[in-house]
Design a protein around this motif. Sequence first.
Motif, PDB file in Angstrom:
ATOM      1  N   ASP A   1       0.811  -1.215   0.000  1.00  0.00           N
ATOM      2  CA  ASP A   1       0.000   0.000   0.000  1.00  0.00           C
ATOM      3  C   ASP A   1       0.849   1.273   0.000  1.00  0.00           C
ATOM      4  O   ASP A   1       0.403   2.311  -0.462  1.00  0.00           O
ATOM      5  N   PHE A   2       2.039   1.176   0.541  1.00  0.00           N
ATOM      6  CA  PHE A   2       2.923   2.342   0.603  1.00  0.00           C
ATOM      7  C   PHE A   2       4.368   1.894   0.678  1.00  0.00           C
ATOM      8  O   PHE A   2       4.663   0.744   1.035  1.00  0.00           O
ATOM      9  N   VAL A   3       5.252   2.807   0.325  1.00  0.00           N
ATOM     10  CA  VAL A   3       6.686   2.619   0.520  1.00  0.00           C
ATOM     11  C   VAL A   3       7.242   3.905   1.111  1.00  0.00           C
ATOM     12  O   VAL A   3       6.714   4.987   0.862  1.00  0.00           O
ATOM     13  N   VAL A   4       8.281   3.760   1.900  1.00  0.00           N
ATOM     14  CA  VAL A   4       8.981   4.903   2.466  1.00  0.00           C
ATOM     15  C   VAL A   4      10.366   4.934   1.830  1.00  0.00           C
ATOM     16  O   VAL A   4      11.101   3.938   1.894  1.00  0.00           O
ATOM     17  N   LEU A   5      10.690   6.050   1.214  1.00  0.00           N
ATOM     18  CA  LEU A   5      12.013   6.244   0.635  1.00  0.00           C
ATOM     19  C   LEU A   5      12.833   7.059   1.617  1.00  0.00           C
ATOM     20  O   LEU A   5      12.452   8.173   1.980  1.00  0.00           O
ATOM     21  N   ALA A   6      13.937   6.500   2.063  1.00  0.00           N
ATOM     22  CA  ALA A   6      14.809   7.162   3.035  1.00  0.00           C
ATOM     23  C   ALA A   6      15.850   7.998   2.295  1.00  0.00           C
ATOM     24  O   ALA A   6      16.470   7.519   1.340  1.00  0.00           O
ATOM     25  N   ALA A   7      16.024   9.231   2.754  1.00  0.00           N
ATOM     26  CA  ALA A   7      16.954  10.154   2.102  1.00  0.00           C
ATOM     27  C   ALA A   7      18.344   9.540   1.949  1.00  0.00           C
ATOM     28  O   ALA A   7      18.978   9.679   0.899  1.00  0.00           O
ATOM     29  N   ALA A   8      18.820   8.854   2.961  1.00  0.00           N
ATOM     30  CA  ALA A   8      20.176   8.305   2.934  1.00  0.00           C
ATOM     31  C   ALA A   8      20.319   7.132   1.969  1.00  0.00           C
ATOM     32  O   ALA A   8      21.386   6.929   1.397  1.00  0.00           O
ATOM     33  N   ASP A   9      19.256   6.389   1.764  1.00  0.00           N
ATOM     34  CA  ASP A   9      19.342   5.167   0.957  1.00  0.00           C
ATOM     35  C   ASP A   9      18.716   5.276  -0.429  1.00  0.00           C
ATOM     36  O   ASP A   9      19.066   4.499  -1.316  1.00  0.00           O
ATOM     37  N   ASP A  10      17.777   6.184  -0.608  1.00  0.00           N
ATOM     38  CA  ASP A  10      16.984   6.214  -1.833  1.00  0.00           C
ATOM     39  C   ASP A  10      17.082   7.533  -2.597  1.00  0.00           C
ATOM     40  O   ASP A  10      16.143   7.909  -3.311  1.00  0.00           O
TER      41      ASP A  10
ATOM     42  N   LEU B   1       2.306   6.366  -2.002  1.00  0.00           N
ATOM     43  CA  LEU B   1       1.109   5.548  -1.772  1.00  0.00           C
ATOM     44  C   LEU B   1       0.601   4.966  -3.078  1.00  0.00           C
ATOM     45  O   LEU B   1       0.542   5.661  -4.104  1.00  0.00           O
ATOM     46  N   ALA B   2       0.225   3.699  -3.014  1.00  0.00           N
ATOM     47  CA  ALA B   2      -0.432   3.078  -4.152  1.00  0.00           C
ATOM     48  C   ALA B   2      -1.768   3.788  -4.357  1.00  0.00           C
ATOM     49  O   ALA B   2      -2.400   4.216  -3.379  1.00  0.00           O
TER      50      ALA B   2
END
Length: 84
Positions: A39-48, A71-72
């Motif tokens: 349903d959702f993904v979190v993109l982390a500044a350090a990794d993504d 969000l989907a």
Amino acid sequence: MNDADWLTLRELDQRHGRPKGSAFRAFKAALPGLREGVDFVVLAAADDAGRIEPLRRAGRLYPASRNVVLLAPAAAARLDLAPP
């Protein structure tokens, strides 16, 4: 997953004519019923950063956003963003 098919919190605020932060609060309230990766993904500044920068350049994020929630569309439709 194609990020273009998912919605940012800024896009949801804009679509619903809501002030900044409304979609985030609705997302947090709905979180117990949402599944990360589906349903959702979190993109982390350090990794993504490689995924975040195109979203930033396209104006899909708030300027100060560091970590990003996508969000989907089906999940975004379930958020309560009705005017107060």
